[in-house]
Design a protein around this motif. Structure first.
Motif, short mmCIF file in Angstrom:
data_model
loop_
_atom_site.label_atom_id
_atom_site.label_comp_id
_atom_site.label_asym_id
_atom_site.label_seq_id
_atom_site.Cartn_x
_atom_site.Cartn_y
_atom_site.Cartn_z
N PRO A 89 0.82 -1.22 0.00
CA PRO A 89 0.00 0.00 0.00
C PRO A 89 0.85 1.28 0.00
N PHE A 90 0.28 2.33 -0.61
CA PHE A 90 0.84 3.68 -0.57
C PHE A 90 -0.23 4.61 -0.01
N LEU A 91 0.16 5.51 0.88
CA LEU A 91 -0.73 6.57 1.35
C LEU A 91 -0.18 7.89 0.80
N ILE A 92 -1.01 8.58 0.01
CA ILE A 92 -0.56 9.75 -0.74
C ILE A 92 -1.21 11.01 -0.19
N THR A 93 -0.38 11.99 0.16
CA THR A 93 -0.88 13.30 0.56
C THR A 93 -0.83 14.22 -0.65
N PRO A 94 -1.99 14.62 -1.20
CA PRO A 94 -1.96 15.50 -2.39
C PRO A 94 -1.42 16.89 -2.04
N GLN A 95 -0.74 17.49 -2.98
CA GLN A 95 -0.30 18.88 -2.80
C GLN A 95 -1.49 19.83 -2.93
N ASP A 96 -2.32 19.56 -3.93
CA ASP A 96 -3.56 20.32 -4.14
C ASP A 96 -4.70 19.32 -4.12
N ARG A 97 -5.52 19.36 -3.08
CA ARG A 97 -6.58 18.36 -2.92
C ARG A 97 -7.67 18.45 -3.98
N ASP A 98 -7.74 19.56 -4.69
CA ASP A 98 -8.78 19.73 -5.71
C ASP A 98 -8.31 19.30 -7.09
N MET A 99 -7.10 18.78 -7.18
CA MET A 99 -6.55 18.34 -8.46
C MET A 99 -6.19 16.85 -8.40
N PRO A 100 -6.24 16.16 -9.55
CA PRO A 100 -5.86 14.75 -9.54
C PRO A 100 -4.38 14.56 -9.23
N VAL A 101 -4.05 13.36 -8.78
CA VAL A 101 -2.66 12.95 -8.54
C VAL A 101 -2.27 11.95 -9.61
N THR A 102 -1.09 12.13 -10.19
CA THR A 102 -0.56 11.12 -11.11
C THR A 102 0.51 10.33 -10.37
N LEU A 103 0.23 9.06 -10.16
CA LEU A 103 1.16 8.17 -9.46
C LEU A 103 2.04 7.49 -10.50
N ASP A 104 3.33 7.83 -10.50
CA ASP A 104 4.29 7.22 -11.42
C ASP A 104 5.27 6.39 -10.61
N LEU A 105 5.34 5.10 -10.91
CA LEU A 105 6.16 4.17 -10.15
C LEU A 105 7.12 3.42 -11.06
#
Length: 288
Positions: A122-138
């Motif tokens: 699992p990953f727990l992600i804190t968004p920088q801007d909560r109103d914008m999508p997050v792109t998870l690149d691994l």
């Protein structure tokens, strides 16, 4: 006749509405996962669904073919620990990687620490801007093992909508393995003492050991101890000893595999105690 026609129109409209809802649900479900990256022995992909304490829940899902295994962050007697690089992700202020508790697995004459069948890291992600999508690149490298071992490298990407995906099936899978992540120790479940034990042999070069005592409540699985050491150390797996008169569990850790000239005293080790699928983790600085 007119009544039948109206019923027919209503049924057709209802069918169309159900198909549309099904299509929207399927699109939502697809949005929660990346395409599979497949290789000999298994496959892996990114998944995301739900939130926890304001953080997006995601993970690397690995499905293994029958007879294949993959490794924990400390692989055991041999193996390739997973390597996760998430630095290319966007709109992510912080990403915490969680490690579900592993099990000992016999692999020929050796023992590894890892997983069979399937696992989600699992990953727990804190968004920088909560109103914008997050792109998870691994960029991920994991080892898959059966009779032969296969290093698997893949670059995976997943766009997570603002406030997260709401695919319940995917979230249940993530929560299943988040429940296996070790928690903080407590009085009834934790290490009580660490003692140095002299080497059995007086010969030059004979190595000392640690005897670790712990409280572990009765459970429905194996009681075990896994140890993480500083970088460059290659400690063996612990050995479970018989209980003492105080009814505490005891484990023996041989202090071998240290870099040349390095002393164990003053080093910080991380200890993961298991009780079946339940586990606690704590750090200790070694003192004589």
């Amino acid at each position: 006749m007119k009544l039948y026609k109206n019923i027919g129109k209503f049924a057709a409209s209802l069918t169309l509405l159900c198909l549309l809802a099904s299509s929207l649900w399927a699109q939502s479900a697809r949005a929660a996962v990346s395409p599979w990256h497949e290789t000999e022995g298994g496959r892996m992909r990114l998944v995301s669904a739900g939130m926890q304490d304001g953080r997006l829940k995601a993970g690397l899902e690995i499905e293994l073919d029958e007879g294949w295994k993959t490794y924990w962050k400390v692989p055991g007697d041999a193996g390739l620990p997973p390597s996760f690089n998430l630095s290319a992700s966007t709109n992510a202020a912080d990403i915490e990687t969680l490690w579900p508790v592993p099990h000992r697995i016999k692999a020929g004459s050796t023992e590894i620490l890892g997983y069979k069948d399937a696992i989600i890291f699992p990953f727990l992600i804190t968004p920088q801007d909560r109103d914008m999508p997050v792109t998870l690149d691994l960029a991920a490298q994991v080892g898959l093992c059966a009779e032969l071992c296969v290093p698997l490298y893949a670059e995976l990407s997943l766009e997570i909508p603002a406030n997260g995906s709401h695919d319940m099936g995917t979230e249940l899978l993530i929560d299943r393995d988040m429940a296996l992540v070790p928690t903080a120790p407590r009085r009834a479940f934790g290490i009580t003492d660490i003692e140095y034990a002299k080497a059995d042999s007086a010969e030059e070069g004979a190595l000392d050991s640690l005897v670790i005592s712990a409280n572990i409540p009765d459970g429905y699985g194996n009681k075990d101890l896994f140890v993480e050491a500083p970088e460059g150390w290659f400690l063996p797996l612990t050995r479970h000893l018989e209980k003492g008169s105080d009814n505490q569990e005891r484990f023996l850790l041989r202090l071998e595999g240290l870099p040349k000239g390095v002393k164990s005293e003053g080093a910080e080790l991380t200890f993961t105690l298991t009780n079946g699928d339940e586990a606690v983790v704590e750090k200790r600085i070694l003192k004589k």
